[in-house]
Motif scaffolding. Structure first.
Motif, PDB file in Angstrom:
ATOM      1  N   GLU A  72       7.484  -5.086   3.253  1.00  0.00           N
ATOM      2  CA  GLU A  72       6.059  -4.797   3.221  1.00  0.00           C
ATOM      3  C   GLU A  72       5.303  -6.054   2.792  1.00  0.00           C
ATOM      4  N   ALA A  73       4.188  -6.307   3.441  1.00  0.00           N
ATOM      5  CA  ALA A  73       3.412  -7.505   3.106  1.00  0.00           C
ATOM      6  C   ALA A  73       1.974  -7.319   3.557  1.00  0.00           C
ATOM      7  N   LEU A  74       1.101  -8.075   2.910  1.00  0.00           N
ATOM      8  CA  LEU A  74      -0.301  -8.156   3.282  1.00  0.00           C
ATOM      9  C   LEU A  74      -0.571  -9.583   3.727  1.00  0.00           C
ATOM     10  N   PHE A  75      -1.319  -9.760   4.815  1.00  0.00           N
ATOM     11  CA  PHE A  75      -1.654 -11.103   5.300  1.00  0.00           C
ATOM     12  C   PHE A  75      -3.131 -11.358   5.049  1.00  0.00           C
ATOM     13  N   LEU A  76      -3.410 -12.462   4.399  1.00  0.00           N
ATOM     14  CA  LEU A  76      -4.789 -12.813   4.099  1.00  0.00           C
ATOM     15  C   LEU A  76      -5.431 -13.518   5.283  1.00  0.00           C
ATOM     16  N   ALA A  77      -6.713 -13.750   5.201  1.00  0.00           N
ATOM     17  CA  ALA A  77      -7.461 -14.308   6.330  1.00  0.00           C
ATOM     18  C   ALA A  77      -6.926 -15.662   6.754  1.00  0.00           C
ATOM     19  N   ASP A  78      -6.345 -16.418   5.828  1.00  0.00           N
ATOM     20  CA  ASP A  78      -5.765 -17.719   6.179  1.00  0.00           C
ATOM     21  C   ASP A  78      -4.327 -17.585   6.659  1.00  0.00           C
ATOM     22  N   ARG A  79      -3.892 -16.324   6.931  1.00  0.00           N
ATOM     23  CA  ARG A  79      -2.561 -15.970   7.417  1.00  0.00           C
ATOM     24  C   ARG A  79      -1.479 -16.125   6.348  1.00  0.00           C
ATOM     25  N   ARG A  80      -1.888 -16.439   5.117  1.00  0.00           N
ATOM     26  CA  ARG A  80      -0.919 -16.551   4.040  1.00  0.00           C
ATOM     27  C   ARG A  80      -0.396 -15.159   3.702  1.00  0.00           C
ATOM     28  N   PRO A  81       0.928 -14.969   3.681  1.00  0.00           N
ATOM     29  CA  PRO A  81       1.459 -13.642   3.364  1.00  0.00           C
ATOM     30  C   PRO A  81       1.517 -13.407   1.858  1.00  0.00           C
ATOM     31  N   VAL A  82       1.148 -12.224   1.466  1.00  0.00           N
ATOM     32  CA  VAL A  82       1.395 -11.765   0.099  1.00  0.00           C
ATOM     33  C   VAL A  82       2.586 -10.818   0.211  1.00  0.00           C
ATOM     34  N   ASP A  83       3.771 -11.326  -0.067  1.00  0.00           N
ATOM     35  CA  ASP A  83       4.982 -10.556   0.207  1.00  0.00           C
ATOM     36  C   ASP A  83       5.969 -10.506  -0.958  1.00  0.00           C
ATOM     37  N   ARG A  84       5.574 -11.044  -2.106  1.00  0.00           N
ATOM     38  CA  ARG A  84       6.414 -10.907  -3.297  1.00  0.00           C
ATOM     39  C   ARG A  84       5.601 -10.213  -4.381  1.00  0.00           C
ATOM     40  N   PHE A  85       6.079  -9.054  -4.756  1.00  0.00           N
ATOM     41  CA  PHE A  85       5.387  -8.242  -5.745  1.00  0.00           C
ATOM     42  C   PHE A  85       6.324  -8.002  -6.920  1.00  0.00           C
ATOM     43  N   LEU A  86       5.871  -8.289  -8.097  1.00  0.00           N
ATOM     44  CA  LEU A  86       6.673  -7.987  -9.271  1.00  0.00           C
ATOM     45  C   LEU A  86       6.702  -6.476  -9.463  1.00  0.00           C
ATOM     46  N   LEU A  87       7.889  -5.896  -9.379  1.00  0.00           N
ATOM     47  CA  LEU A  87       8.052  -4.455  -9.523  1.00  0.00           C
ATOM     48  C   LEU A  87       7.677  -4.038 -10.940  1.00  0.00           C
ATOM     49  N   LEU A  88       6.693  -3.179 -11.061  1.00  0.00           N
ATOM     50  CA  LEU A  88       6.206  -2.754 -12.375  1.00  0.00           C
ATOM     51  C   LEU A  88       6.843  -1.463 -12.852  1.00  0.00           C
ATOM     52  N   ASP A  89       6.925  -0.490 -11.967  1.00  0.00           N
ATOM     53  CA  ASP A  89       7.509   0.778 -12.405  1.00  0.00           C
ATOM     54  C   ASP A  89       7.968   1.592 -11.211  1.00  0.00           C
ATOM     55  N   HIS A  90       8.755   2.609 -11.506  1.00  0.00           N
ATOM     56  CA  HIS A  90       9.325   3.504 -10.499  1.00  0.00           C
ATOM     57  C   HIS A  90       9.345   4.907 -11.067  1.00  0.00           C
ATOM     58  N   GLN A  91       8.830   5.849 -10.298  1.00  0.00           N
ATOM     59  CA  GLN A  91       8.857   7.249 -10.691  1.00  0.00           C
ATOM     60  C   GLN A  91       9.476   8.064  -9.561  1.00  0.00           C
ATOM     61  N   GLU A  92      10.141   9.148  -9.919  1.00  0.00           N
ATOM     62  CA  GLU A  92      10.802  10.003  -8.941  1.00  0.00           C
ATOM     63  C   GLU A  92      10.509  11.454  -9.265  1.00  0.00           C
ATOM     64  N   ALA A  93      10.260  12.269  -8.206  1.00  0.00           N
ATOM     65  CA  ALA A  93       9.959  13.679  -8.428  1.00  0.00           C
ATOM     66  C   ALA A  93      10.304  14.474  -7.173  1.00  0.00           C
ATOM     67  N   PRO A  94      10.641  15.751  -7.332  1.00  0.00           N
ATOM     68  CA  PRO A  94      10.876  16.602  -6.160  1.00  0.00           C
ATOM     69  C   PRO A  94       9.559  16.910  -5.457  1.00  0.00           C
ATOM     70  N   VAL A  95       9.633  17.111  -4.143  1.00  0.00           N
ATOM     71  CA  VAL A  95       8.456  17.481  -3.364  1.00  0.00           C
ATOM     72  C   VAL A  95       8.834  18.585  -2.396  1.00  0.00           C
ATOM     73  N   SER A  96       7.824  19.282  -1.914  1.00  0.00           N
ATOM     74  CA  SER A  96       8.021  20.314  -0.903  1.00  0.00           C
ATOM     75  C   SER A  96       6.757  20.403  -0.076  1.00  0.00           C
ATOM     76  N   GLY A  97       6.909  20.554   1.216  1.00  0.00           N
ATOM     77  CA  GLY A  97       5.749  20.598   2.093  1.00  0.00           C
ATOM     78  C   GLY A  97       6.150  20.956   3.502  1.00  0.00           C
ATOM     79  N   PRO A  98       5.361  20.536   4.501  1.00  0.00           N
ATOM     80  CA  PRO A  98       5.658  20.912   5.895  1.00  0.00           C
ATOM     81  C   PRO A  98       7.010  20.416   6.378  1.00  0.00           C
ATOM     82  N   HIS A  99       7.549  19.358   5.766  1.00  0.00           N
ATOM     83  CA  HIS A  99       8.849  18.836   6.184  1.00  0.00           C
ATOM     84  C   HIS A  99       9.984  19.354   5.317  1.00  0.00           C
ATOM     85  N   GLY A 100       9.693  20.350   4.501  1.00  0.00           N
ATOM     86  CA  GLY A 100      10.717  20.946   3.663  1.00  0.00           C
ATOM     87  C   GLY A 100      10.815  20.270   2.311  1.00  0.00           C
TER      88      GLY A 100
END
Length: 697
Positions: A72-100
């Motif tokens: 995943e990346a974002l490209f700025l107007a000068d075509r410079r990629p923003v593609d390194r993100f310092l991972l800050l946190d991670h959360q996990e949870a159950p979900v349910s919806g139209p796809h089960g």
């Protein structure tokens, strides 16, 4: 990143020095220490490993299939990629919806002190190997951020000694194959917008696969999006992903939300990912309609006589078509004075409406069903419609019309209500007044349109034109079905890679001007995934196949036979454009045509269950397809010439009696454990495996 706080600060300093983090937001040492060193997300089939810079590696069943990279990346107007993100946190949870039921993982990272990535990845129990991606980028800086583009789920499928194959859902003017081998230098952008003045749209999915594993990427939005799904050969594999290049200006605190997308690992060819995509889209409200029984009837089309047909020629051919077993008679291009006006040509139908109704009645009297050709959204220069309603035109930013090259016409805007009303009126006339029982909606311009800037339309956004194209087709479909609930609405976007979002507005589709038998079969496999394993798909006029007689390619994939033969003679051809021998049904052809139609009707494989996951259309040799129908398994094998073993996959318990379905020759027996038999054939071999008493497919 390492878990030791001191070491983590050293690592942070290295990231700052490398430019990956230019000015990270102020955070306490405790907050940095709490940030995870990486995270593993998995459903047991698909595993995605993220490191501390949110670079990811994809694995299938525990084996890495991509190198690490910034998916995943974002490209700025000068075509410079923003593609390194310092991972800050991670959360996990159950979900349910139209796809089960499933589990959702939420990751958050920061880059350059100005951009925050919010990534939600969801696995669902009923879709092993598939993950939905919801990606957002937020401007956390103090100044506006000029964005030029972005990418999601972009990875390189590692190379395999046997190479790779690809499926791409984009449309091109050269009408290229949808399924192609990936060779050195292969690169295809797969833009979902217009790739020509009248070629665009498609199915927003791309697939690359090796003999052992594949990757698929696509978006699951319920309206079309102007995105690309590029596939490109790399030195060590094949790159695939989802990208966008629409510029945006993010104010401080603003968020850019990207299309909801998916990444899937799978085995086999493109069938399984497209089948999963179809089911997910149905759960999101986008699905093919109910299919009338008549949709499976064999088709005779008058296009063999082309635009200069006479009613006497059609009347003279109907008894022969009926005798051979064809159930539909299609009147193609040439009944009208011009595209756009849709007025009846009085040189062919002197009494106008009365003669057109009489023509449809004559087809019914001959025991067949009438279907009429129409090319909606096209308008010719010089027509009354263009003179009286120029406001209907789709215009670009410069005020220019969008060309329809085939007819030297212009495109009307499908998101403009007067355009919708005009064509609903045409349907009422054709189905209601004249009594036709089906529509053949034809033209490469049907698949996608450009953004519309016509000021008369008052669009909220120019993109409404292509986003609401699906609504235009649904209005046409609903009008036809409201008059005749059993009406057939066939959508034939000539040579395009079919636009999936239009599927709710059709109950029949052809191979759409195939350039080869390979296209008949590969498009057929694709449609059986996108519409369902019993989709009413026709091989289009058999005269467009290899040798102009390859009904075997239609029959073997569970397609509906179609032809445009003429009888007893062709229309005179002063331009000498007809192929040698024309389209005349000679006695030799008649015997062959009759045999194939009889075989089709005896087995009705089009209504069977196409087993698209049993064979790989790229790697399995000979090319093979399988259909289950009424407990029997029907196999079709294709090659210029073959002499060797063939594998009958998918057999149940017990013994099966094997028969050559075309010749009736006995081929022995087989069981699940003894399913490979010797075979020698040219062009095709059709094998019917009938279970003996007690066998179960």
């Amino acid at each position: 990143m390492p878990s030791n706080p001191v070491t983590r600060r050293i690592m942070l300093g290295r990231l700052l020095a490398s430019g990956a983090l230019i000015a990270a937001p102020a955070m306490t040492g405790r907050a940095w220490a709490a940030a995870p060193a990486g995270v593993r997300l998995s459903d047991g089939t698909l595993t995605i490993d993220f490191d501390a810079a949110m670079r990811s590696t994809v694995s299938h069943a525990g084996k890495a299939v991509t190198p690490g990279g910034a998916g995943e990346a974002l490209f700025l107007a000068d075509r410079r990629p923003v593609d390194r993100f310092l991972l800050l946190d991670h959360q996990e949870a159950p979900v349910s919806g139209p796809h089960g039921a499933g589990r959702q993982h939420r990751l958050r990272g920061t880059a350059e002190g100005a951009v925050e990535q919010q990534l939600a990845i969801t696995f669902f129990d009923r879709y092993p190997g598939l993950a939905l991606y919801e990606v957002r980028f937020r401007n956390t800086g103090t100044a506006p951020l000029a964005v030029a583009g972005w990418r999601i789920a972009t990875h390189d499928l590692l190379a395999h000694p046997d190479g790779a194959w690809s499926f791409a859902g984009a449309s091109y003017p050269d009408r290229r194959d949808w399924v192609q081998k990936v060779g050195p230098g292969f690169e295809q952008r797969n833009f979902m917008g217009m790739n020509g003045s009248d070629y665009g749209g498609g199915t927003p999915v791309a697939v690359v696969w090796r003999r052992d594993v594949g990757l698929a990427v696509g978006h699951v939005e319920t309206v079309p999006r102007l995105v690309s799904l590029p596939v490109a050969a790399q030195p060590d594999g094949t790159r695939i992903g989802l990208t966008g290049d629409e510029p945006a200006l993010l104010a401080p605190g603003a968020t850019l939300t990207l299309p909801t997308s998916f990444l899937m690992v799978h085995t086999g060819d493109h069938f399984r990912p497209l089948d999963a995509y179809r089911r997910i889209m149905a759960e999101r409200g986008l699905a093919a309609p109910a299919i009338p029984e008549s949709s499976y009837g064999p088709i005779w089309c008058a296009w063999g006589y082309e635009r200069n047909f006479t009613t006497e020629q059609v009347y003279g051919t109907l008894p022969k078509a009926k005798e051979l077993g064809f159930e539909w008679a299609v009147l193609d291009d040439g009944w009208q004075t011009a595209e756009g006006d849709w007025k009846i040509d009085r040189t062919k139908f002197p009494r106008g409406d009365a003669d057109m109704k009489a023509f449809a009645d004559r087809i019914k009297a001959e025991g067949m069903r009438p279907r009429l050709w129409l090319a909606p959204l096209a308008v010719d220069p010089g027509t009354d419609l263009l003179r009286d309603h120029p406001d209907m035109l789709l215009l670009d930013q410069n005020g220019a019309a969008q060309n329809v090259s085939w007819w030297s016409a212009f495109t009307l805007c499908p998101a403009y209500q007067p355009t919708v009303d005009f064509f609903r009126a045409q349907v009422r006339r054709i189905i209601g007044d004249w009594g036709y029982e089906g529509l053949k909606l034809d033209g490469q311009h049907l698949n996608g349109v450009a953004p519309c800037y016509n000021p008369a339309h008052n669009h909220a956004r120019p993109e409404e034109s292509y986003e609401k194209l699906q609504d235009f087709w649904k209005a046409i479909y609903d009008e036809a079905i409201s008059i005749n609930p059993q009406a057939i609405v066939e959508l034939c976007p000539c040579g395009d890679s079919f636009a999936f979002h239009n599927i709710p507005a059709m109950n029949n589709t052809p191979a759409s001007d195939p350039t080869s038998s390979w296209q008949v079969r590969s498009k057929g496999k694709t449609f059986k995934a996108l519409m369902g394993p019993s989709a009413p798909y026709s091989g289009d006029h058999v005269e467009l196949s290899d040798g102009r007689d390859d009904f075997a390619s239609t029959y073997g994939i569970g397609a509906i036979p179609s032809t445009k033969f003429t009888w007893p003679r062709d229309t005179p051809d002063p331009t000498d454009q007809l192929p040698p021998g024309g389209f005349v049904l000679t006695p030799e052809k008649e015997a062959l045509w009759r045999k194939w139609i009889d075989l089709y009707k005896a087995n009705m494989l089009a209504k069977g269950t196409y087993l698209g996951g049993l064979y790989d259309i790229g790697f399995d040799k000979p090319e093979a397809h399988a259909i289950e129908k009424d407990g029997a398994l029907h196999y079709a094998f294709y090659a210029d010439k073959w002499d060797g073993p063939i594998a009958l996959r998918g057999l149940g318990e017990g013994n099966y009696t094997l028969t050559d379905a075309f010749t009736g020759r006995a081929l022995g027996t087989a069981t699940r454990t003894r399913s490979t038999i010797p075979a020698a054939f040219e062009r095709f071999l059709l094998v019917r495996a009938t279970p003996a008493q007690g066998a179960a497919a």
